[in-house]
Design a protein around this motif. Structure first.
Motif, mmCIF file in Angstrom:
data_model
loop_
_atom_site.group_PDB
_atom_site.id
_atom_site.type_symbol
_atom_site.label_atom_id
_atom_site.label_comp_id
_atom_site.label_asym_id
_atom_site.label_seq_id
_atom_site.Cartn_x
_atom_site.Cartn_y
_atom_site.Cartn_z
ATOM 1 N N GLU A 1 0.831 -1.203 0.000
ATOM 2 C CA GLU A 1 0.000 0.000 0.000
ATOM 3 C C GLU A 1 0.865 1.252 0.000
ATOM 4 N N MET A 2 0.550 2.207 -0.881
ATOM 5 C CA MET A 2 1.388 3.384 -1.061
ATOM 6 C C MET A 2 1.454 4.258 0.180
ATOM 7 N N LEU A 3 0.366 4.344 0.948
ATOM 8 C CA LEU A 3 0.387 5.170 2.151
ATOM 9 C C LEU A 3 1.398 4.615 3.148
ATOM 10 N N SER A 4 1.406 3.303 3.319
ATOM 11 C CA SER A 4 2.367 2.674 4.227
ATOM 12 C C SER A 4 3.791 2.936 3.749
ATOM 13 N N TYR A 5 3.986 2.859 2.445
ATOM 14 C CA TYR A 5 5.296 3.130 1.857
ATOM 15 C C TYR A 5 5.745 4.550 2.163
ATOM 16 N N LYS A 6 4.852 5.511 1.988
ATOM 17 C CA LYS A 6 5.202 6.915 2.214
ATOM 18 C C LYS A 6 5.512 7.194 3.677
ATOM 19 N N ILE A 7 4.777 6.554 4.582
ATOM 20 C CA ILE A 7 5.020 6.761 6.007
ATOM 21 C C ILE A 7 6.405 6.253 6.390
ATOM 22 N N VAL A 8 6.743 5.044 5.945
ATOM 23 C CA VAL A 8 8.055 4.470 6.256
ATOM 24 C C VAL A 8 9.158 5.285 5.588
ATOM 25 N N LEU A 9 8.935 5.697 4.332
ATOM 26 C CA LEU A 9 9.922 6.508 3.608
ATOM 27 C C LEU A 9 10.206 7.809 4.347
ATOM 28 N N ASN A 10 9.160 8.471 4.816
ATOM 29 C CA ASN A 10 9.335 9.721 5.551
ATOM 30 C C ASN A 10 10.051 9.500 6.871
ATOM 31 N N LEU A 11 9.726 8.410 7.543
ATOM 32 C CA LEU A 11 10.382 8.116 8.817
ATOM 33 C C LEU A 11 11.871 7.865 8.627
ATOM 34 N N LEU A 12 12.227 7.083 7.614
ATOM 35 C CA LEU A 12 13.635 6.796 7.334
ATOM 36 C C LEU A 12 14.396 8.074 6.996
ATOM 37 N N ASN A 13 13.785 8.936 6.175
ATOM 38 C CA ASN A 13 14.438 10.192 5.817
ATOM 39 C C ASN A 13 14.568 11.121 7.021
ATOM 40 N N LEU A 14 13.562 11.128 7.880
ATOM 41 C CA LEU A 14 13.623 11.956 9.088
ATOM 42 C C LEU A 14 14.806 11.551 9.959
ATOM 43 N N ILE A 15 14.985 10.253 10.162
ATOM 44 C CA ILE A 15 16.091 9.766 10.981
ATOM 45 C C ILE A 15 17.425 10.060 10.313
ATOM 46 N N ALA A 16 17.506 9.786 9.006
ATOM 47 C CA ALA A 16 18.759 9.992 8.285
ATOM 48 C C ALA A 16 19.175 11.458 8.290
ATOM 49 N N TYR A 17 18.234 12.351 7.996
ATOM 50 C CA TYR A 17 18.562 13.775 7.948
ATOM 51 C C TYR A 17 18.842 14.341 9.335
ATOM 52 N N THR A 18 18.256 13.745 10.358
ATOM 53 C CA THR A 18 18.604 14.137 11.721
ATOM 54 C C THR A 18 20.067 13.807 11.996
ATOM 55 N N CYS A 19 20.519 12.646 11.520
ATOM 56 C CA CYS A 19 21.928 12.276 11.662
ATOM 57 C C CYS A 19 22.834 13.248 10.919
ATOM 58 N N TYR A 20 22.459 13.599 9.686
ATOM 59 C CA TYR A 20 23.259 14.547 8.912
ATOM 60 C C TYR A 20 23.377 15.892 9.647
ATOM 61 N N ILE A 21 22.241 16.379 10.129
ATOM 62 C CA ILE A 21 22.213 17.688 10.791
ATOM 63 C C ILE A 21 23.035 17.669 12.075
ATOM 64 N N LEU A 22 22.915 16.593 12.852
ATOM 65 C CA LEU A 22 23.713 16.470 14.078
ATOM 66 C C LEU A 22 25.201 16.465 13.733
ATOM 67 N N GLY A 23 25.546 15.808 12.633
ATOM 68 C CA GLY A 23 26.945 15.784 12.216
ATOM 69 C C GLY A 23 27.489 17.175 11.947
ATOM 70 N N PHE A 24 26.720 17.997 11.238
ATOM 71 C CA PHE A 24 27.156 19.363 10.957
ATOM 72 C C PHE A 24 27.249 20.201 12.232
ATOM 73 N N LEU A 25 26.307 20.022 13.134
ATOM 74 C CA LEU A 25 26.280 20.810 14.368
ATOM 75 C C LEU A 25 27.396 20.422 15.323
ATOM 76 N N TRP A 26 27.713 19.139 15.396
ATOM 77 C CA TRP A 26 28.664 18.648 16.412
ATOM 78 C C TRP A 26 30.097 18.508 15.892
ATOM 79 N N THR A 27 30.296 18.617 14.570
ATOM 80 C CA THR A 27 31.651 18.450 14.055
ATOM 81 C C THR A 27 32.566 19.552 14.572
ATOM 82 N N LYS A 28 33.806 19.213 14.779
ATOM 83 C CA LYS A 28 34.801 20.188 15.253
ATOM 84 C C LYS A 28 35.480 20.852 14.049
#
Length: 208
Positions: free
Chosen positions: A179-206
């Motif tokens: 089902e496409m709705l289930s796909y979109k929910i999981v896709l958004n969740l994965l991107n949210l986690i991944a981009y949170t990691c990217y952003i933390l990397g930029f903020l915390w890098t020395k």
């Protein structure tokens, strides 16, 4: 209605936030192998917005935009990993493996009509192998003890979470008609986690 709008724009929002944070923190990593990520995230965001505009305001299929985005995404990360992974033989083999997949997609004319599962799978597998090579490399060094302030660590963590989750998800959608709705929910969740990691990397890098 609001949930539909959230699913449609949440990934674009995270891409924009990552691009802004990468721009603000640029002085901290401009002398490193990650210096081009500030351009990378802006280009990804522009690709995404272009795909939306093409779909909304024209009758042209926007698959060529998203296939172009995938090609850019995979190609850039393979290039970047080639600058930080010392196992040159492995990284060049992965690049060759990926380029063959792209060539096959273009020959089949899938580039303009749909997302090629073969191209996507080859790109994802290549990036996953790169993440494993990188983590194996830092496990053998002292870098692991300062991972919180390591931008490559957080970018790779985001990639690992995103692509390990996306590969089975894409296969399910393509072959089992999930089902496409289930796909979109999981896709958004994965991107949210991944981009949170990217952003933390930029903020915390020395600064280096």
């Amino acid at each position: 209605m609001y949930s539909t709008l959230f699913l449609k724009f949440s990934i674009s929002f995270m891409e924009l936030v990552a691009a802004i944070v990468a721009t603000i923190t640029y002085p901290k990593y401009k002398q490193t192998s990650e210096k081009n990520f500030v351009y990378f995230f802006w280009i990804v965001f522009l690709f995404d917005i272009t795909g939306y505009l093409v779909k909304t305001y024209t009758e042209i299929s926007n698959w060529f935009v998203y296939n172009g985005l995938l090609f850019f995404y995979f190609s850039y990360f393979l290039y970047w990993y080639s600058t930080i992974i010392v196992n040159r033989k492995a990284i060049y083999s992965l690049i060759t493996f990926y380029l063959i997949g792209v060539l096959l997609q273009i020959i089949d004319l899938d580039f303009f009509s749909k997302v090629s599962v073969n191209h996507f799978s080859i790109g994802v597998i290549s990036i996953i192998v790169c993440t494993l090579l990188y983590y194996l490399q830092i496990l053998r060094s002292n870098t692991i003890f300062s991972f919180k302030n390591s931008l490559p660590f957080w970018i790779t963590m985001g990639n690992l979470i995103l692509f390990v989750g996306l590969l089975p998800l894409m296969l399910l959608v393509s072959y089992l008609k999930t089902e496409m709705l289930s796909y979109k929910i999981v896709l958004n969740l994965l991107n949210l986690i991944a981009y949170t990691c990217y952003i933390l990397g930029f903020l915390w890098t020395k600064k280096k």
